[in-house]
Scaffold this active site. Structure first.
Site, PDB file in Angstrom:
ATOM      1  N   CYS A  55      -2.108  -2.721   7.550  1.00  0.00           N
ATOM      2  CA  CYS A  55      -1.982  -3.649   6.421  1.00  0.00           C
ATOM      3  C   CYS A  55      -0.676  -4.441   6.429  1.00  0.00           C
ATOM      4  O   CYS A  55      -0.656  -5.600   6.023  1.00  0.00           O
ATOM      5  CB  CYS A  55      -2.213  -2.908   5.116  1.00  0.00           C
TER       6      CYS A  55
ATOM      7  N   LYS B 289      -7.031  -5.169  -2.851  1.00  0.00           N
ATOM      8  CA  LYS B 289      -7.761  -5.707  -1.693  1.00  0.00           C
ATOM      9  C   LYS B 289      -8.720  -4.661  -1.149  1.00  0.00           C
ATOM     10  O   LYS B 289      -8.469  -3.461  -1.263  1.00  0.00           O
ATOM     11  CB  LYS B 289      -6.776  -6.151  -0.607  1.00  0.00           C
TER      12      LYS B 289
ATOM     13  N   ASP C 131       0.796  -1.244   0.000  1.00  0.00           N
ATOM     14  CA  ASP C 131       0.000   0.000   0.000  1.00  0.00           C
ATOM     15  C   ASP C 131       0.823   1.287   0.000  1.00  0.00           C
ATOM     16  O   ASP C 131       0.502   2.241   0.740  1.00  0.00           O
ATOM     17  CB  ASP C 131      -0.957   0.008   1.202  1.00  0.00           C
TER      18      ASP C 131
HETATM   19  C1  VGL Z   1      -4.747   0.683   5.686  1.00  0.00           C
HETATM   20  C2  VGL Z   1      -6.324   1.588   7.065  1.00  0.00           C
HETATM   21  C3  VGL Z   1      -7.299   1.432   6.109  1.00  0.00           C
HETATM   22  C4  VGL Z   1      -3.315   0.297   5.477  1.00  0.00           C
HETATM   23  C5  VGL Z   1      -5.698   0.497   4.711  1.00  0.00           C
HETATM   24  O1  VGL Z   1      -2.857   0.226   4.320  1.00  0.00           O
HETATM   25  O2  VGL Z   1      -2.627   0.066   6.488  1.00  0.00           O
HETATM   26  N1  VGL Z   1      -5.069   1.220   6.859  1.00  0.00           N
HETATM   27  N2  VGL Z   1      -6.975   0.871   4.932  1.00  0.00           N
END
Ligand code: VGL
Ligand code: ZN
Length: 212
Positions: free
Chosen positions: A158, A113, A16
């Site tokens: 994540c 995801k 991410d």
């Molecule tokens: C994430 C919160 C919501 C992350 C993704 O990538 O850690 N955190 N969605």
């Protein structure tokens, strides 16, 4: 710590590294941009690299706005407690795009995801219902991977969920700590390290893998 040389059977998962988790983004992780050069350097040492991309529908169930609530409130959902977030990483938006300086042209797979409107997915292996696999475990197994290194954003969500689920799927897992940054909300970072350590996730620095 002796230097670990990436070898056959190793893969790097870059979690991410997207605009919404970096400076100016909808869910900016403090100092999130700092991971980009470290991740780029790490990636050059691995023959197999996988990217993940948080990829939500508009009106996603993890968004506070969907429920008329404030970000960082928690609600109960059929699959358990859900921490609510600002709208972020809406599929196809600029916020969902990779950071422009992320330079991993060799990445061979992108795992998206969180695309089911009613289910969140922090983990790159398993959605938050704990029942719906993403297919990553099968992909890695078919590619002969036994050892997975994890880096990216955010350490306590994540990255941690991916590392924990990687262990549960039977991989050796290490998190490259300085190639990650955390949200650290309500003690989440300490809890994430507890969970990871308990499951045997190894904690490394980028310098253990590649020269600075
Ligand atoms: C994430 C919160 C919501 C992350 C993704 O990538 O850690 N955190 N969605
Ligand atoms: Zn998300």
């Amino acid at each position: 710590m002796t230097e670990i040389s990436p070898r056959d059977g190793d893969a790097l998962a870059i979690v991410d590294v997207q605009n919404d988790f970096c400076a100016g983004g909808a869910l900016a992780v403090p100092d999130g941009d700092a991971v980009v050069p470290i991740v780029n350097r790490l990636a050059s040492a691995f023959a197999l690299t996988v990217l993940t991309q948080d990829w939500h529908t508009p009106g996603h169930i993890s968004f506070a706005s969907t429920h008329g609530r404030e970000p960082f409130d928690t609600i109960a959902l059929p699959y358990g407690a859900q921490l609510l977030w600002p709208d972020h990483c809406v599929m196809g938006s600029d916020g969902a795009a990779f950071h422009p300086e992320l330079a991993v042209p060799t990445a061979q797979m992108v795992v998206r995801k969180g695309f089911h409107p009613q289910v969140d997915s922090y983990s790159a292996f398993m959605e938050a219902d704990r029942r719906t696999p993403t297919g990553l475990a099968g992909y890695l197994r078919e590619r002969g991977v036994t050892r997975l290194f994890v880096c990216g954003l955010a350490t306590d969500f994540c990255v941690a969920w991916t590392a924990v689920d990687g262990r549960k799927a039977g991989f050796d897992v290490a998190v490259v700590e300085d190639a990650c940054r955390a949200i650290d909300q309500g003690g989440s970072l300490a809890k994430a390290w507890d969970d990871m350590t308990r499951l045997g996730v190894v904690r490394l620095g980028a310098g253990d893998l590649v020269a600075a």
